[in-house]
Design a protein around this motif. Structure first.
Motif, PDB file in Angstrom:
ATOM      1  N   GLY A  11     -68.408 -15.107  -7.946  1.00 20.07           N
ATOM      2  CA  GLY A  11     -67.218 -14.961  -8.770  1.00 20.07           C
ATOM      3  C   GLY A  11     -67.513 -14.320 -10.111  1.00 20.07           C
ATOM      4  O   GLY A  11     -68.586 -13.769 -10.339  1.00 20.07           O
ATOM      5  N   VAL A  12     -66.556 -14.431 -11.010  1.00 18.34           N
ATOM      6  CA  VAL A  12     -66.664 -13.847 -12.342  1.00 18.34           C
ATOM      7  C   VAL A  12     -67.654 -14.650 -13.172  1.00 18.34           C
ATOM      8  O   VAL A  12     -67.649 -15.884 -13.153  1.00 18.34           O
ATOM      9  N   MET A  13     -68.523 -13.939 -13.873  1.00 12.57           N
ATOM     10  CA  MET A  13     -69.447 -14.575 -14.804  1.00 12.57           C
ATOM     11  C   MET A  13     -69.131 -14.078 -16.203  1.00 12.57           C
ATOM     12  O   MET A  13     -68.524 -13.015 -16.363  1.00 12.57           O
ATOM     13  N   SER A  14     -69.530 -14.850 -17.195  1.00 15.23           N
ATOM     14  CA  SER A  14     -69.279 -14.429 -18.571  1.00 15.23           C
ATOM     15  C   SER A  14     -70.597 -14.290 -19.312  1.00 15.23           C
ATOM     16  O   SER A  14     -71.602 -14.898 -18.956  1.00 15.23           O
ATOM     17  N   GLY A  15     -70.576 -13.458 -20.339  1.00 16.17           N
ATOM     18  CA  GLY A  15     -71.762 -13.227 -21.142  1.00 16.17           C
ATOM     19  C   GLY A  15     -71.385 -12.532 -22.428  1.00 16.17           C
ATOM     20  O   GLY A  15     -70.245 -12.607 -22.876  1.00 16.17           O
ATOM     21  N   ASN A  16     -72.349 -11.848 -23.009  1.00 12.82           N
ATOM     22  CA  ASN A  16     -72.141 -11.181 -24.284  1.00 12.82           C
ATOM     23  C   ASN A  16     -72.425  -9.699 -24.187  1.00 12.82           C
ATOM     24  O   ASN A  16     -73.358  -9.281 -23.507  1.00 12.82           O
ATOM     25  N   ASN A  17     -71.595  -8.892 -24.885  1.00  8.56           N
ATOM     26  CA  ASN A  17     -71.973  -7.527 -25.218  1.00  8.56           C
ATOM     27  C   ASN A  17     -72.814  -7.628 -26.480  1.00  8.56           C
ATOM     28  O   ASN A  17     -72.393  -8.264 -27.449  1.00  8.56           O
ATOM     29  N   THR A  25     -70.234 -10.045 -28.703  1.00 10.87           N
ATOM     30  CA  THR A  25     -68.836 -10.283 -28.348  1.00 10.87           C
ATOM     31  C   THR A  25     -68.798 -10.677 -26.877  1.00 10.87           C
ATOM     32  O   THR A  25     -69.601 -10.195 -26.073  1.00 10.87           O
ATOM     33  N   ARG A  26     -67.865 -11.558 -26.552  1.00  9.39           N
ATOM     34  CA  ARG A  26     -67.789 -12.070 -25.181  1.00  9.39           C
ATOM     35  C   ARG A  26     -67.268 -11.003 -24.227  1.00  9.39           C
ATOM     36  O   ARG A  26     -66.454 -10.165 -24.600  1.00  9.39           O
ATOM     37  N   ARG A  27     -67.742 -11.059 -22.982  1.00  7.79           N
ATOM     38  CA  ARG A  27     -67.303 -10.138 -21.951  1.00  7.79           C
ATOM     39  C   ARG A  27     -67.368 -10.820 -20.591  1.00  7.79           C
ATOM     40  O   ARG A  27     -67.906 -11.919 -20.472  1.00  7.79           O
ATOM     41  N   LYS A  28     -66.805 -10.169 -19.591  1.00  8.81           N
ATOM     42  CA  LYS A  28     -66.826 -10.688 -18.221  1.00  8.81           C
ATOM     43  C   LYS A  28     -67.647  -9.762 -17.341  1.00  8.81           C
ATOM     44  O   LYS A  28     -67.578  -8.540 -17.471  1.00  8.81           O
ATOM     45  N   PHE A  29     -68.398 -10.356 -16.437  1.00 11.77           N
ATOM     46  CA  PHE A  29     -69.101  -9.612 -15.400  1.00 11.77           C
ATOM     47  C   PHE A  29     -68.339  -9.848 -14.106  1.00 11.77           C
ATOM     48  O   PHE A  29     -68.340 -10.958 -13.569  1.00 11.77           O
ATOM     49  N   LEU A  30     -67.660  -8.814 -13.609  1.00 11.53           N
ATOM     50  CA  LEU A  30     -66.853  -8.944 -12.407  1.00 11.53           C
ATOM     51  C   LEU A  30     -67.697  -8.618 -11.171  1.00 11.53           C
ATOM     52  O   LEU A  30     -68.517  -7.703 -11.199  1.00 11.53           O
ATOM     53  N   PRO A  31     -67.496  -9.354 -10.071  1.00 15.65           N
ATOM     54  CA  PRO A  31     -68.230  -9.037  -8.845  1.00 15.65           C
ATOM     55  C   PRO A  31     -67.695  -7.753  -8.212  1.00 15.65           C
ATOM     56  O   PRO A  31     -66.537  -7.389  -8.413  1.00 15.65           O
ATOM     57  N   ASN A  32     -68.533  -7.092  -7.455  1.00 14.43           N
ATOM     58  CA  ASN A  32     -68.158  -5.849  -6.782  1.00 14.43           C
ATOM     59  C   ASN A  32     -67.458  -6.210  -5.469  1.00 14.43           C
ATOM     60  O   ASN A  32     -68.085  -6.293  -4.421  1.00 14.43           O
ATOM     61  N   LEU A  33     -66.139  -6.454  -5.537  1.00 16.87           N
ATOM     62  CA  LEU A  33     -65.382  -6.886  -4.362  1.00 16.87           C
ATOM     63  C   LEU A  33     -64.789  -5.695  -3.627  1.00 16.87           C
ATOM     64  O   LEU A  33     -64.317  -4.744  -4.236  1.00 16.87           O
ATOM     65  N   CYS A  34     -64.807  -5.782  -2.294  1.00 20.88           N
ATOM     66  CA  CYS A  34     -64.243  -4.764  -1.420  1.00 20.88           C
ATOM     67  C   CYS A  34     -63.351  -5.461  -0.409  1.00 20.88           C
ATOM     68  O   CYS A  34     -63.701  -6.516   0.101  1.00 20.88           O
ATOM     69  N   SER A  35     -62.203  -4.881  -0.116  1.00 25.03           N
ATOM     70  CA  SER A  35     -61.353  -5.387   0.951  1.00 25.03           C
ATOM     71  C   SER A  35     -61.802  -4.725   2.249  1.00 25.03           C
ATOM     72  O   SER A  35     -61.695  -3.505   2.393  1.00 25.03           O
TER      73      SER A  35
END
Length: 100
Positions: A11-17, A25-35
Motif C-alpha cells: 500500500g501507500v507509504m509515507s516519508g520525507n522529501n 516535507t512530507r510525501r507519499k510513496f504510491l505503489p505501482n498498481l496495474c489493473s
C-alpha cells in the motif's frame, strides 16, 4: 482499498522529501498498481484485479494465479482474493478426490 495491491497487500507509504538544504516535507510513496485480468486454470474464469507490478512478476514466477494464491498467506490478500483462494482450493480438492 483504492491504493492497495489485492494480492500482496502493498500500500501507500509515507516519508520525507529532503532538499539540498536538508529541509524535510512530507510525501507519499504510491505503489505501482496495474489493473490486470488474470486467468484461473482451476476455475476456468478470468478475474480483474488491481495488482502491483511486483506481485504480477511473482504471479508469473510461481506459475499463474492459482499457484500464487495457494502459496500466499491469508492476511496479505484482499477479501476478493481470499474468496478466490478458497474457491480454487475447493475445486482442486474435488478434482483430486474424483481422480482417486
Amino acid at each position: 482499498m483504492s491504493r492497495v495491491c489485492e494480492l500482496s497487500g502493498k500500500g501507500v507509504m509515507s516519508g520525507n522529501n529532503v532538499s539540498h538544504a536538508n529541509n524535510k516535507t512530507r510525501r507519499k510513496f504510491l505503489p505501482n498498481l496495474c489493473s490486470v485480468t488474470l486467468i484461473s486454470d482451476a476455475l476456468g474464469q478470468r478475474y480483474r484485479l488491481k495488482v502491483s507490478a511486483h506481485a504480477l512478476r511473482t504471479v508469473e514466477h510461481r506459475g499463474g494465479l492459482d499457484a500464487f494464491l495457494l502459496k500466499a498467506s491469508e492476511n496479505e490478500l484482499s477479501q476478493r482474493a481470499r474468496l478466490l483462494k478458497r474457491q480454487i482450493a475447493k475445486k482442486l480438492a474435488e478434482t483430486t478426490q474424483a481422480a482417486a
